[in-house]
Structure formats: structure tokens, C-alpha cells
Design a protein around this motif. Structure first.
Motif, PDB file in Angstrom:
ATOM      1  N   GLU A  70      -7.472  20.150  50.378  1.00  0.00           N
ATOM      2  CA  GLU A  70      -6.963  20.472  51.707  1.00  0.00           C
ATOM      3  C   GLU A  70      -7.095  19.247  52.624  1.00  0.00           C
ATOM      4  OE1 GLU A  70      -5.590  23.310  52.920  1.00  0.00           O
ATOM      5  OE2 GLU A  70      -5.584  24.303  50.963  1.00  0.00           O
ATOM      6  N   ASN A  71      -8.123  19.206  53.466  1.00  0.00           N
ATOM      7  CA  ASN A  71      -8.311  18.045  54.341  1.00  0.00           C
ATOM      8  C   ASN A  71      -8.885  16.860  53.566  1.00  0.00           C
ATOM      9  OD1 ASN A  71      -8.416  16.567  56.765  1.00  0.00           O
ATOM     10  ND2 ASN A  71     -10.523  17.199  57.156  1.00  0.00           N
ATOM     11  N   ARG A 103      -5.365  19.187  59.826  1.00  0.00           N
ATOM     12  CA  ARG A 103      -5.321  18.207  58.735  1.00  0.00           C
ATOM     13  C   ARG A 103      -3.891  17.690  58.635  1.00  0.00           C
ATOM     14  NH1 ARG A 103      -2.249  20.644  55.026  1.00  0.00           N
ATOM     15  NH2 ARG A 103      -2.489  22.886  54.604  1.00  0.00           N
TER      16      ARG A 103
END
Length: 279
Positions: free
Chosen positions: A148-149, A218
Motif C-alpha cells: 500500500e503506502n 498515499r
């Protein structure tokens, strides 16, 4: 036994060639680099006025690190958030690739992507090693299935939609579905050599921006490409195309490379002279 002896002789010959190139260079560095140990008064002898000279030998490894640190400091990479350990790996590979003739002779550019940092931070640098300047420091996306981030998973497999670690040489430009794009040649067997087959390239993307971060927490993610901000992609591609070095890093991810050979990097340092002098 015969094969073993032949290999041993070849290794000795390689070490001898490196030594012949490196020792004169190191000798000049010793004259320019302050010794780590100070000159101190000797406690031996009856006069008390004798001076003890320090051991003047400095290993090639120590000198190599000193030169890298001098360049790292001159560029100001620490202030820009790049760890010395990551910079040192990138420089070692860059020098190995120059020694192997895998990079263009007319450009001394090194691009570093550090996936130790989250996507919300600027984690791509383009360094001009001829002038010790940072040409670009910006955001860059990782692959959709890498995380994800933060990027935590990496692959060299087609359709994995993950980023691939290691050293690349930039290739030619083309115009594709993302507009102006730059082909990448993966150089680390088992880590990124399927980059061309996977269409892992540099390109711009709307999801690589501060506005996207504000809205989503993000960056957006690519299919494995190091995607760039739209407002910088043309300038970056123009600068780094045609045989410059790209290194994509993630610590503690099981990555290793034949291009992290310090002996070859020292030999390349002798011939290139592209690192800043400490004198």
C-alpha cells in the motif's frame, strides 16, 4: 584438482591486475587524505622528545568509503533523506557497471529509488556525479502488488504487478499509452531481468502527486513501473535516457548483486576519478 588450480591462478591474476591499478591511485590519496591517527609523542627512549610516526597504511576499503562519504556529503544526500548505506550500494553498483562498460561514457548520472521510504515521501533522486549536484528529488510510485503506502513485496515475474529491485541501465525513449516513456534494461539476474518483457518502464502518472497523497493518504500504484510525477517526467526522462544507471533499493529484502563487488568499484574509481577529492 587441475580445474581448481586454474581457477585459483585466474583469481590471483585478477587481484594482481586490480592491485597494479589501485596502488598508485591509493598512494596519491594518502598524500591528500589526513591520516586518522594523530602524531603523538613517544613514551619510549630517554630524551622524551622523540616522535612516533603513525602507521601510514590505509586499506583500500577505508579509502573507498572515505571517497564515497566525501561525495555523499558534497551532494548533501543526507539532508535530502537518503541513507549513506543506500547511497554506498548505489555508487558501488554504478562504478561496477562503468567498469564493465554497461553505461554511457558521456553521462555521469545515477538515479536512486529507495523503497525503504513510504510513497508519501520523496524517494527518487537523480545525482549528477560530474558536478556533485542533485538534479531531481521527487516522488515515485511502486507496483500495485508490492504494498500500500510502503513497498514490501518484489518480483521479477510477468503479470506480478510488483516492483523489481536492483540495477538497471536506461535505454531508449518511446511514446506509449502513458505518453513519453523510457525503456529500462534490468541487469540483475533473478531480480529484474524480465523488466523489458514486463514493460517495466519510466513514465508519468497522474496518481504520482501531492494532491493524490492528500486525497488518499498515499500515492497511486503502477503495474511495476517506477512512475513519475507528470510535471517532471519529461525533464527526468530527457536527463537520464541513453545508458545511465538506475538503482532500486529495499533493505532486508533478500537482494544481492554481482555489481556490489567492491574490488571492481575501486578499480573503476581509479579510471573514472568521478568522486569528489577530499583534499
Amino acid at each position: 584438482m587441475h580445474q581448481t588450480s586454474v581457477i585459483q591462478r585466474k583469481r590471483k591474476m585478477l587481484r594482481a591486475r586490480v592491485a597494479r591499478r589501485v596502488l598508485p591511485f591509493l598512494a596519491s590519496l594518502f598524500m591528500a587524505t589526513p591520516l586518522a591517527a594523530p602524531v603523538t609523542k613517544s613514551m619510549a627512549g630517554s630524551t622524551g622528545n622523540e616522535m612516533r610516526m603513525p602507521n601510514s597504511f590505509v586499506s583500500p576499503e577505508v579509502v573507498f568509503e572515505q571517497k564515497l562519504r566525501a561525495t555523499y556529503n558534497a551532494i548533501g544526500a543526507e539532508q535530502q533523506g537518503l541513507k549513506f548505506e543506500t547511497f554506498a550500494k548505489a555508487m558501488t553498483g554504478y562504478l561496477n557497471l562503468r567498469e564493465a562498460g554497461r553505461l554511457a561514457e558521456d553521462k555521469q548520472l545515477l538515479t536512486v529509488v529507495d523503497f525503504d521510504l513510504p510513497s508519501t515521501e520523496k524517494r527518487l533522486w537523480v545525482f549528477d556525479l560530474a558536478t556533485n549536484q542533485t538534479k531531481f528529488h521527487t516522488l515515485v510510485a511502486h507496483g500495485h502488488n508490492s504494498g500500500e503506502n510502503e513497498a514490501t513485496n518484489f518480483s521479477n515475474t510477468d503479470a506480478s504487478n510488483m516492483s523489481s529491485l536492483g540495477f538497471y541501465a536506461t535505454s531508449s525513449e518511446y511514446t506509449g499509452k502513458h505518453g513519453r516513456s523510457l525503456r529500462l534494461e534490468g541487469l540483475d539476474e533473478g531480480f529484474n531481468t524480465n523488466a523489458a518483457a514486463r514493460s517495466v518502464v519510466m513514465h508519468g502518472a497522474d496518481y504520482v502527486s501531492e494532491d493524490f497523497i492528500k486525497q488518499n493518504g498515499r500515492l497511486g500504484r503502477s503495474l511495476g513501473c517506477p512512475a513519475l510525477p507528470m510535471d517532471l517526467k519529461d525533464e527526468i526522462i530527457e536527463a537520464v535516457n541513453g545508458g545511465t544507471c538506475l538503482f532500486i533499493n529495499k533493505s532486508d529484502a533478500g537482494y544481492d548483486s554481482k555489481y556490489l563487488n567492491q574490488d571492481a568499484a575501486v578499480a573503476a574509481l581509479v579510471s573514472s576519478g568521478n568522486l569528489v577529492n577530499q583534499s
